[in-house]
Design an enzyme around this catalytic site. Structure first.
Site, PDB file in Angstrom:
ATOM      1  N   ASP A 100       1.615   7.088   2.201  1.00 61.11           N
ATOM      2  CA  ASP A 100       2.184   8.289   1.561  1.00 61.11           C
ATOM      3  C   ASP A 100       3.365   8.763   2.411  1.00 61.11           C
ATOM      4  O   ASP A 100       3.262   9.759   3.138  1.00 61.11           O
ATOM      5  CB  ASP A 100       1.120   9.394   1.480  1.00 61.11           C
ATOM      6  CG  ASP A 100      -0.105   8.949   0.697  1.00 61.11           C
ATOM      7  OD1 ASP A 100      -0.036   8.930  -0.546  1.00 61.11           O
ATOM      8  OD2 ASP A 100      -1.112   8.583   1.332  1.00 61.11           O
ATOM      9  N   HIS A 155       0.863  -1.197   0.000  1.00 65.51           N
ATOM     10  CA  HIS A 155       0.000   0.000   0.000  1.00 65.51           C
ATOM     11  C   HIS A 155       0.892   1.238   0.000  1.00 65.51           C
ATOM     12  O   HIS A 155       1.316   1.710   1.052  1.00 65.51           O
ATOM     13  CB  HIS A 155      -0.923  -0.037   1.235  1.00 65.51           C
ATOM     14  CG  HIS A 155      -1.942   1.058   1.278  1.00 65.51           C
ATOM     15  ND1 HIS A 155      -3.134   0.913   1.960  1.00 65.51           N
ATOM     16  CD2 HIS A 155      -1.964   2.308   0.744  1.00 65.51           C
ATOM     17  CE1 HIS A 155      -3.834   2.038   1.840  1.00 65.51           C
ATOM     18  NE2 HIS A 155      -3.140   2.894   1.123  1.00 65.51           N
ATOM     19  N   HIS A 192      -9.609   1.056  -1.294  1.00 70.33           N
ATOM     20  CA  HIS A 192      -9.539   1.679   0.023  1.00 70.33           C
ATOM     21  C   HIS A 192     -10.940   1.603   0.625  1.00 70.33           C
ATOM     22  O   HIS A 192     -11.916   2.018  -0.015  1.00 70.33           O
ATOM     23  CB  HIS A 192      -9.149   3.152  -0.087  1.00 70.33           C
ATOM     24  CG  HIS A 192      -7.688   3.397  -0.327  1.00 70.33           C
ATOM     25  ND1 HIS A 192      -7.002   2.837  -1.358  1.00 70.33           N
ATOM     26  CD2 HIS A 192      -6.787   4.161   0.361  1.00 70.33           C
ATOM     27  CE1 HIS A 192      -5.730   3.235  -1.313  1.00 70.33           C
ATOM     28  NE2 HIS A 192      -5.574   4.042  -0.276  1.00 70.33           N
ATOM     29  N   HIS A 212       1.258   4.886  -2.357  1.00 68.15           N
ATOM     30  CA  HIS A 212       0.881   5.762  -3.473  1.00 68.15           C
ATOM     31  C   HIS A 212       2.162   6.431  -3.959  1.00 68.15           C
ATOM     32  O   HIS A 212       2.811   7.144  -3.186  1.00 68.15           O
ATOM     33  CB  HIS A 212      -0.113   6.828  -3.019  1.00 68.15           C
ATOM     34  CG  HIS A 212      -1.373   6.248  -2.452  1.00 68.15           C
ATOM     35  ND1 HIS A 212      -2.530   6.111  -3.180  1.00 68.15           N
ATOM     36  CD2 HIS A 212      -1.645   5.739  -1.218  1.00 68.15           C
ATOM     37  CE1 HIS A 212      -3.458   5.563  -2.421  1.00 68.15           C
ATOM     38  NE2 HIS A 212      -2.951   5.322  -1.223  1.00 68.15           N
ATOM     39  N   GLU A 266     -11.236   3.230   6.030  1.00 65.65           N
ATOM     40  CA  GLU A 266     -10.154   4.082   6.556  1.00 65.65           C
ATOM     41  C   GLU A 266     -10.846   5.095   7.481  1.00 65.65           C
ATOM     42  O   GLU A 266     -10.650   5.084   8.695  1.00 65.65           O
ATOM     43  CB  GLU A 266      -9.415   4.782   5.417  1.00 65.65           C
ATOM     44  CG  GLU A 266      -8.326   5.751   5.871  1.00 65.65           C
ATOM     45  CD  GLU A 266      -7.662   6.509   4.707  1.00 65.65           C
ATOM     46  OE1 GLU A 266      -8.183   6.493   3.580  1.00 65.65           O
ATOM     47  OE2 GLU A 266      -6.601   7.141   4.956  1.00 65.65           O
TER      48      GLU A 266
HETATM   49  N1  HPA Z   1      -6.712   7.321   1.405  1.00 61.71           N
HETATM   50  C1  HPA Z   1      -7.423   7.692   0.333  1.00 61.71           C
HETATM   51  N2  HPA Z   1      -6.851   8.222  -0.733  1.00 61.71           N
HETATM   52  C2  HPA Z   1      -5.528   8.383  -0.758  1.00 61.71           C
HETATM   53  C3  HPA Z   1      -4.748   8.018   0.320  1.00 61.71           C
HETATM   54  C4  HPA Z   1      -5.381   7.446   1.456  1.00 61.71           C
HETATM   55  O1  HPA Z   1      -4.769   7.058   2.467  1.00 61.71           O
HETATM   56  N3  HPA Z   1      -3.471   8.324  -0.008  1.00 61.71           N
HETATM   57  C5  HPA Z   1      -3.487   8.843  -1.253  1.00 61.71           C
HETATM   58  N4  HPA Z   1      -4.729   8.887  -1.705  1.00 61.71           N
HETATM   59 ZN    ZN Z   2      -3.756   4.770   0.584  1.00 61.15          ZN
END
Ligand code: HPA
Ligand code: ZN
Length: 333
Positions: A282, A20, A200, A22, A203
């Protein structure tokens, strides 16, 4: 040697996989600054320090605003190559031997960037990583869930021309108010085209979004998924079906999903028998790459060496590597 010292040493020296990440979220302020100059793109910061001090987020949306602004400096194939190569050097440093990376094409094509420049830049850096360091990788294209179905279908059409490089599709961006059911038809089409699917979910959003990702989007993995513990039936389902949850602890703290790392529910998820592992999401924005995530989390939750081993094993087991490669790495842990 103290228990924590042996855990840290184990984390540093063990081959690891990351599922995971980006790639746009690995854009460090130094490279952002350099690319803004190279491409003559204005950014609202005068220095690298100013960029770093802007990274105070209150939730997912407050992060996404800065993250998409930062991505504006990425223009050419070379930019995407440089971005990916910098992440690969971090992988080498952290002893990551396999990585599955997300990219967000819609945040670039909407600015007039060519889809093929994005994919080819990323792919060339990953090919070099394999040639020079034997690091293996997969590319997953994410749809931005705040956009409409039509825009997502258009980007899927572009991805079809790059099936040799893109293994799957995912779903990211603003979760609340953008439920998986909005993308049921899109994911059906992606599956028909031969892409694997991930999303996703859970979260910030409710357990219902995890259910719908499984049932409507037919995902192989849930990205984040930390809200699942609110629903016992869901936990049982995830467990019975061995569904991987790609947890990102430092991300969850920076975006205030949990108030502090000591209160993160990763250990509870492990105790419940869920297939969880640790990822960096990230890292340029959230304060650390994979080893930092693993080390900080192990310390805060007092994880044993066996628990850390399970996290690292789960990452390989949950990857899109073939069985032979999975077993090769599992035998090394
Ligand atoms: N969540 C949703 N979108 C995203 C994320 C995340 O953690 N990181 C980059 N885009
Ligand atoms: Zn993410």
């Amino acid at each position: 040697m103290k228990n924590t010292d042996s855990v840290i040493s184990f984390i540093n020296k063990t081959p690891k996989s990351e599922l995971h990440l980006h790639i746009e979220g690995s854009l460090e302020p130094e490279l952002m600054f350099k690319l803004s100059k190279r491409n003559k793109i204005e950014i609202p910061f005068k220095s690298v320090d100013e960029i770093r001090s802007a990274y105070n987020f209150t939730n997912l949306d407050s992060f996404l605003k800065i993250y998409y602004e930062g991505s504006n400096v990425l223009i050419t194939e070379e930019d995407f190559f440089d971005l990916t190569w910098e992440y690969i050097l971090r992988c080498k440093n952290d002893n990551i031997v396999h990585t599955e990376i997300f990219f967000d094409p819609q945040s670039h094509t909407s600015r007039g960037i060519n889809f093929s420049d994005i994919v080819n830049g990323i792919y060339k850096a990953l090919t070099k990583a394999n040639n020079e360091f034997r690091i293996t990788s997969k590319i997953i294209m994410c749809f931005l869930r705040h956009l409409d179905e039509e825009s997502c279908f258009a980007i899927l059409k572009e991805a079809v021309n790059h099936k040799d490089k893109i293994i799957g599709v995912g779903l990211d961006s603003s979760e609340k108010g953008n439920p998986p059911k909005k993308f049921k038809r899109l994911f059906e089409e992606a599956i028909k085209e031969g892409f694997l699917t991930v999303a996703h979910a859970g979260e910030e959003g409710p357990p219902e979004y995890i259910w719908d990702s499984l049932n409507l989007l037919k995902v192989k993995r849930i990205d984040h998924g930390v809200q699942c513990l609110k629903d016992d039936k869901l936990v049982n389902n995830l467990k019975e079906n061995n569904i991987p949850l790609t947890v990102c602890p430092l991300s969850n703290i920076k975006l205030r999903v949990f108030d502090k790392l000591e209160n993160h529910n990763l250990k509870k998820m492990l105790d419940a028998g869920l297939r969880v592992m640790v990822n960096s999401d990230d890292p340029a924005y959230f304060g650390g790459y994979l080893n930092t995530n693993l080390i900080e989390t192990s310390k805060a939750l007092n994880l044993s060496l066996d628990e850390v081993k399970i996290l690292i094993q789960n990452s390989f087991k949950s990857s899109f590597l073939d069985e032979k490669s999975k077993n090769f790495w599992l035998n090394k842990i």
